[in-house]
Design an enzyme around this catalytic site. Structure first.
Site, PDB file in Angstrom:
ATOM      1  N   HIS A 104      -0.549   2.184  -8.863  1.00 53.85           N
ATOM      2  CA  HIS A 104      -1.961   2.523  -9.100  1.00 53.85           C
ATOM      3  C   HIS A 104      -2.159   4.013  -9.313  1.00 53.85           C
ATOM      4  O   HIS A 104      -3.219   4.430  -9.786  1.00 53.85           O
ATOM      5  CB  HIS A 104      -2.834   2.038  -7.943  1.00 53.85           C
TER       6      HIS A 104
ATOM      7  N   GLU B 164       1.168  -8.774   0.229  1.00 58.34           N
ATOM      8  CA  GLU B 164      -0.252  -8.450   0.046  1.00 58.34           C
ATOM      9  C   GLU B 164      -1.014  -9.586  -0.639  1.00 58.34           C
ATOM     10  O   GLU B 164      -2.039  -9.349  -1.271  1.00 58.34           O
ATOM     11  CB  GLU B 164      -0.418  -7.123  -0.715  1.00 58.34           C
TER      12      GLU B 164
HETATM   13  C1  3PY Z   1      -3.230  -2.475  -0.895  1.00 58.11           C
HETATM   14  O1  3PY Z   1      -3.909  -2.176   0.109  1.00 58.11           O
HETATM   15  O2  3PY Z   1      -3.358  -3.512  -1.541  1.00 58.11           O
HETATM   16  C2  3PY Z   1      -2.218  -1.538  -1.340  1.00 58.11           C
HETATM   17  O3  3PY Z   1      -1.468  -1.852  -2.238  1.00 58.11           O
HETATM   18  C3  3PY Z   1      -2.160  -0.189  -0.697  1.00 58.11           C
HETATM   19  O4  3PY Z   1      -2.122   0.782  -1.674  1.00 58.11           O
HETATM   20 MG    MG Z   2      -2.021  -3.551  -3.295  1.00 57.21          MG
END
Ligand code: 3PY
Ligand code: MG
Length: 258
Positions: free
Chosen positions: A49, A153
């Site tokens: 990002h 994530e």
């Molecule tokens: C998230 O919180 O999804 C991340 O990838 C941290 O940068």
């Molecule tokens: Mg992330």
């Protein structure tokens, strides 16, 4: 004395959290300067990002090493070949986002570890300079001191966290609380501080410890970083270069115009 590239592994198992700065701005000197700030143990170079490309990352790594600190790039999604190139450039570890399946984890690990553990190709010329190791010694020891962080994530990744942690060559999970909140809420909310995410954060750490592996996490500010450090995370990313810039500017302008 081991180089900063080799020292990350020891730092992560040293009994206290490794605090890392998080850079996304496309100027290598920023990483070099932040590496010299008190309390900052490492620097992440965010190529997912952040707007850091390979050349800027490769330029930042020796500046971070010159401050005696390890650099840990985060590669773009599925660009596993970039992981090998960054390790060649002297990165001490790699964070790979969106590792959602065991196959993702295997692919990622194969680009981080040399044979027989993985399939990383030979050519770590800058890394030899930064570590001071002879080629044969680097080849023999690198799998042991370079660290692979598989980002957990999504809901799918969390469901499979034990299988991801079990992959040979995956040294750690790294939690992205923002994406995890989106995944756990099935797209309903961005709530990285919510109760469901906090429960997942504790669960992920417990699973990593049960597997004898490590856990890292991203914190948007110092208070959240302290919280994660207290919970027992091994690697805690604090804020970002842009957040530091904005907080410093806001504080100084508030004082200047009071
Ligand atoms: C998230 O919180 O999804 C991340 O990838 C941290 O940068
Ligand atoms: Mg992330």
């Amino acid at each position: 004395m081991p180089s900063s590239v080799q020292a990350l592994a020891a730092g992560l198992s040293g009994g206290r959290p490794v605090f890392t700065a998080w850079c996304g701005l496309p100027e290598p000197s920023i990483a070099g300067y932040l590496a010299r700030e008190a309390g900052i143990d490492a620097v992440v170079l965010d190529m997912q990002h952040g707007v850091i490309d390979f050349l800027n990352a490769a330029r930042a790594i020796p500046l971070v090493a010159a401050a005696g600190k390890p650099a840990i790039p985060r590669i773009p999604v599925v660009e596993f070949a970039t992981a090998s190139r960054l390790l060649d450039a002297g990165a001490a570890g790699i964070i790979a986002p969106m590792i959602n399946t065991v196959e993702d984890a295997r692919r990622f690990a194969s680009f981080v570890k040399f044979p027989p553990q993985g399939e990383r190709s030979w050519g770590p010329h800058p890394a030899l300079t930064l570590t001071g190791l002879q080629p044969a010694e680097y080849f023999r020891t690198a799998n042991g001191f370079l660290r692979s962080f598989a980002m957990v994530e999504t809901r799918e990744a969390l469901d499979r966290i034990d299988a991801i942690l079990a992959v040979d060559g995956i040294d750690a999970v790294f939690i992205g609380p923002s994406d995890l909140s989106i995944g756990l809420s099935r797209g309903a909310a961005l709530d990285p501080n919510g109760a469901e995410v906090n429960a997942a954060i504790d669960h992920a750490l417990a699973r990593a410890k049960a597997a004898g592996k490590l856990a890292g996490i991203y914190a948007p500010n110092g208070e959240r970083a302290a919280d994660f450090a207290k919970r027992g995370y091994h690697l805690v990313a604090v804020g970002s270069d842009l957040a530091f810039l904005r907080a410093g500017a806001a504080a100084m302008m508030k004082a200047a115009t009071a």
